[in-house]
Design an enzyme around this catalytic site. Structure first.
Site, PDB file in Angstrom:
ATOM      1  CB  SER A 196       0.293   5.306  -4.720  1.00  0.00           C
ATOM      2  OG  SER A 196      -1.076   5.657  -4.665  1.00  0.00           O
ATOM      3  NE  ARG A 197       0.948   0.078  -8.830  1.00  0.00           N
ATOM      4  CZ  ARG A 197       2.176   0.552  -8.960  1.00  0.00           C
ATOM      5  NH1 ARG A 197       2.364   1.861  -9.025  1.00  0.00           N
ATOM      6  NH2 ARG A 197       3.211  -0.272  -9.016  1.00  0.00           N
ATOM      7  CD  GLU A 212      -1.922   4.193 -15.099  1.00  0.00           C
ATOM      8  OE1 GLU A 212      -1.937   4.966 -14.140  1.00  0.00           O
ATOM      9  OE2 GLU A 212      -1.000   3.359 -15.291  1.00  0.00           O
ATOM     10  CB  CYS A 217      -0.669   3.207   0.306  1.00  0.00           C
ATOM     11  SG  CYS A 217      -2.003   4.075  -0.559  1.00  0.00           S
ATOM     12  N   PRO A 218       0.650   0.842  -1.407  1.00  0.00           N
ATOM     13  CG  PRO A 218       0.883  -1.242  -0.391  1.00  0.00           C
ATOM     14  CD  PRO A 218       1.101   0.221  -0.138  1.00  0.00           C
ATOM     15  CB  ILE A 261       8.139   6.790  -2.522  1.00  0.00           C
ATOM     16  CG1 ILE A 261       8.921   5.988  -3.575  1.00  0.00           C
ATOM     17  CG2 ILE A 261       7.516   8.030  -3.166  1.00  0.00           C
ATOM     18  CD1 ILE A 261       8.053   5.425  -4.693  1.00  0.00           C
ATOM     19  CG  HIS A 321       2.010   5.368 -14.520  1.00  0.00           C
ATOM     20  ND1 HIS A 321       1.181   4.330 -14.185  1.00  0.00           N
ATOM     21  CD2 HIS A 321       3.087   5.244 -13.695  1.00  0.00           C
ATOM     22  CE1 HIS A 321       1.735   3.602 -13.220  1.00  0.00           C
ATOM     23  NE2 HIS A 321       2.896   4.144 -12.908  1.00  0.00           N
ATOM     24  CG  ASP A 335       2.649  10.065 -12.694  1.00  0.00           C
ATOM     25  OD1 ASP A 335       2.742  10.693 -13.762  1.00  0.00           O
ATOM     26  OD2 ASP A 335       3.319   9.038 -12.439  1.00  0.00           O
TER      27      ASP A 335
END
Length: 322
Positions: A240-241, A270, A212-213, A163, A289, A265
């Protein structure tokens, strides 16, 4: 061959309604049941004697795994698989698979949808004009918000996976200078990309996008100290997160004008609580999201999910993460 008698999908509403025909390929493999959503208290009963389950966000922890001795396969309907205790699954002989690289184009597109919403304010002008403002204007054009070109500015990227690379290609095509924080050696980067240390990137970027994770090292990566390094005109994009961002620190930076804007996003929780500080923050553009969820991406996800289950039944599992 590893036959499966029963498959249960625990939260199908994230993809399609339970009666949608796109679930049919799973029913061709085994007895198949799909639930829109599953609460923790319903989990064990619904899975029952199923050998295989599919889950997007339903948590499958060690206690759940221990309570389901017939379970042999967990198919995560996403790329991230932190909802599953993979070590416990491995110890129990359960195969866990994920869905890699299905949403690259969708997420990259969303990055620039968020960015252009911030820079060009199309929705603002569309709403104003629908209410009659342009029709009642004395001039051929009007503007009440400044906007600026992206060409020539520095687009920073944290994480250069599939991505991140797709986003970098779009930024380059728009005439932006691409700078990256990555574990890859500078010699491995595409021509024209500049490798930077993290604090250096925060200070240099006009736009900073995260790919990134979520790990202990990346949690709260965007904190008050690093936000203080940024230009007042800087824009943060996070697809990402959510926990990569310290939400209170970012809200404070936006509200004080420390940085200009953010396009998000993802959030730390969430759906968010009503008191999430970013929901009312200045120049904060939030989508629910959905970067992963274009029609095309969901179709690819389903194709891979079915292929994962079939590969498992044929004794050659693919996309195994544990």
């Amino acid at each position: 061959m590893k036959s499966i008698n029963r498959i249960v999908c625990l939260d199908g509403a994230t993809l399609y309604p339970a009666d949608d025909s796109r679930w049919a390929p799973f029913a061709a493999i085994a007895d198949f049941e799909v639930y829109a959503r599953t609460a923790p208290t319903e989990l064990i009963e619904r899975i029952g004697d199923a050998e295989a389950i599919l889950s997007n966000k339903v948590v499958i922890d060690a206690d759940t795994i221990a309570a389901l001795p017939r379970l042999r396969y967990i198919g995560v309907l996403a790329t991230g698989y932190n909802v599953v205790d993979t070590a416990a699954a491995r110890a129990a002989g359960i195969v866990v698979t994920n869905i890699p690289s299905y949403s690259t184009a969708s997420v990259a597109q969303t990055v620039f949808a968020l960015l252009l919403a911030i820079t060009n304010r199309v929705e603002h002008y569309a709403a104003e004009n629908a209410a009659g403002r342009w029709a009642n204007s004395p001039d051929f054009s009007y503007r009440d918000l400044e906007w600026s070109e992206l060409a020539g500015k520095t687009f920073g990227i944290v994480g250069l996976g599939s991505i991140g690379r797709a986003v970098a290609a779009i930024a380059s095509a728009m005439g932006m200078r691409v700078a990256v924080y990555t574990s890859k050696a500078a010699s491995e980067l595409p021509e024209g990309f500049v490798k930077m240390e993290l604090d250096e990137l925060f200070a240099a970027a006009d736009v900073l996008s995260f790919h990134c994770p979520l790990t202990p090292e990346t949690r709260n990566l965007v904190d008050a100290r690093r936000l203080a390094l940024m230009k007042p005109s800087a824009i943060i994009i996070n697809t990402s997160r959510g926990p990569v961002v310290d939400e209170q620190a970012l809200a404070d930076a936006l509200n004080s004008g420390r940085i200009y804007a953010a396009g998000l996003d993802v959030l730390a929780q969430e759906p968010p609580k009503a008191d999430c500080p970013l929901l009312g923050a200045r120049n904060c553009f939030i989508t629910p999201h959905l970067a992963w969820a274009s029609a095309e991406a969901r179709s690819r996800l389903m194709e891979i999910a079915v292929a994962n289950v079939r590969a498992f039944t044929e004794g050659c599992p693919q996309n195994v993460v544990n």
